[in-house]
Design an enzyme around this catalytic site. Structure first.
Site, short mmCIF file in Angstrom:
data_model
loop_
_atom_site.label_atom_id
_atom_site.label_comp_id
_atom_site.label_asym_id
_atom_site.label_seq_id
_atom_site.Cartn_x
_atom_site.Cartn_y
_atom_site.Cartn_z
N GLY A 1 0.96 -7.11 -9.56
CA GLY A 1 1.24 -8.43 -9.01
C GLY A 1 2.26 -8.50 -7.90
O GLY A 1 2.31 -9.49 -7.18
N ASP A 2 3.09 -7.46 -7.75
CA ASP A 2 4.09 -7.43 -6.66
C ASP A 2 4.19 -5.99 -6.18
O ASP A 2 5.27 -5.41 -6.08
CB ASP A 2 5.44 -7.93 -7.17
CG ASP A 2 6.44 -8.16 -6.03
OD1 ASP A 2 6.02 -8.14 -4.86
OD2 ASP A 2 7.64 -8.34 -6.31
N LEU A 3 3.04 -5.42 -5.86
CA LEU A 3 2.95 -3.97 -5.64
C LEU A 3 3.23 -3.60 -4.19
O LEU A 3 2.38 -3.07 -3.48
CB LEU A 3 1.58 -3.46 -6.09
CG LEU A 3 1.46 -1.94 -6.26
CD1 LEU A 3 2.47 -1.43 -7.26
CD2 LEU A 3 0.05 -1.56 -6.65
#
Length: 318
Positions: free
Chosen positions: A222-224
């Protein structure tokens, strides 16, 4: 979707960091009462021999057996709980490696410290295959939070709401719960002008035609971005700081590409060998980058707004 942009078009982007009142003061008080070393000892069951402040939010604590753990202060109320739930959800898939979660209390989290090394092509290819397996582990719905995690989570320092949408309509969910809330905030902050916002709204309206073949909800980090990939000394990559939720698998890969990642080509090759992406995925990278670019617009200003608008123009062929 498809309506003209105006104030109130989407629910306001909730910002727990800015909420006044009793709850915020209580969370801060809990965090101040317990020393990082005491918190680490409590959750690991080991005595500690020392601690070292790494930053305003990170403290390294050494246990009596030589292992090191990290005590991290969350970005806002509920952030530690959300991160703990996200890391555990990723770990349950038994694919990518993540730091072990020892526990959380108030707004502080205790996890293993990663012994870092250098990135390599082999580690990158392996990470790609592991990401494919992680995504394949699936999620109950687009927008589904990790089990035990709050719906009010964070992506970086920005609040992010996880609203499960049954039925598998990714374009509608992505527009309503990822793109438009941050667009509204950017317009309210005058970082994006209302006339410019109509361009991004047009992309949202055309998402059903632009999104490619339908896919089931994937289990996303999700926040890669690159900063959340740690290359371990043992030759394996670890993922940290997730904003985990059910989403489209191309979103994780697009975020890796947005800010650069060592050996990205090898990551993608490893992914494609394990789980080939749908035809035309390269043309959809910008669509998936629109969300993090708007998050960065809200957090950091006009420069990212220009990038978001450029991505929207490219998606529309303008």
């Amino acid at each position: 979707m498809g309506r003209r942009f105006h104030r109130g078009h989407t629910p306001p982007l909730r910002d727990p960091v800015e909420r006044p009142g009793r709850r915020k003061r209580e969370v801060v008080a809990v965090g101040e009462r317990t020393a990082p070393s005491a918190l680490a000892a409590r959750f690991t069951g080991r005595p500690t021999t020392g601690e070292r402040r790494l930053s305003g939010t990170l403290t390294e604590v050494t246990l009596d057996d030589g292992r090191k753990v990290l005590v991290k202060v969350g970005d806002g109320p509920g952030a530690a709980r959300a991160e703990a739930a996200g890391l555990r959800w990723l770990a349950e898939a038994d694919t990518v490696r993540v730091p072990t979660v020892h526990g959380h209390h108030g707004n502080r989290l205790v996890i293993d410290l990663v012994d870092q090394g250098a990135p390599s092509a082999g580690a990158a290819a392996r990470l790609g295959a592991e990401l494919a397996a992680l995504h394949g582990a699936g999620a109950p719905a687009f927008g589904a939070p990790p089990p035990g995690g709050p719906r009010e989570a964070y992506i970086g320092r920005a609040p992010m709401r996880n609203v499960p949408v049954p039925g598998g309509d990714w374009p509608a969910w992505y527009a309503e719960h990822r793109v438009l809330p941050y667009l509204r905030r950017a317009v309210d902050d005058r970082t994006i002008r209302p006339a410019e916002a109509t361009l991004i709204e047009e992309v949202c309206a055309r998402l059903p035609d632009l999104a490619g073949p339908a896919e089931p909800p994937a289990r996303l980090h999700g926040d890669l971005w690159n900063g959340n990939v740690l290359w371990g000394a043992d030759g394996r990559a670890r993922l940290i700081d997730p904003a985990a939720h059910g989403g489209h698998r191309e979103t994780d890969l697009a975020m890796l590409a947005l800010f650069g990642c060592p050996h990205l080509g090898h990551v993608l090759d490893g992914y494609q060998r394990a789980a080939p992406l749908a035809d035309g995925w390269q043309d959809r990278v910008g669509l998936h980058q629109l969300f993090p670019l708007l998050v960065h617009t809200v957090l950091f200003g006009r420069g990212y707004a220009e990038q978001a608008l450029a991505v929207a123009r490219a998606a529309l062929g303008k």
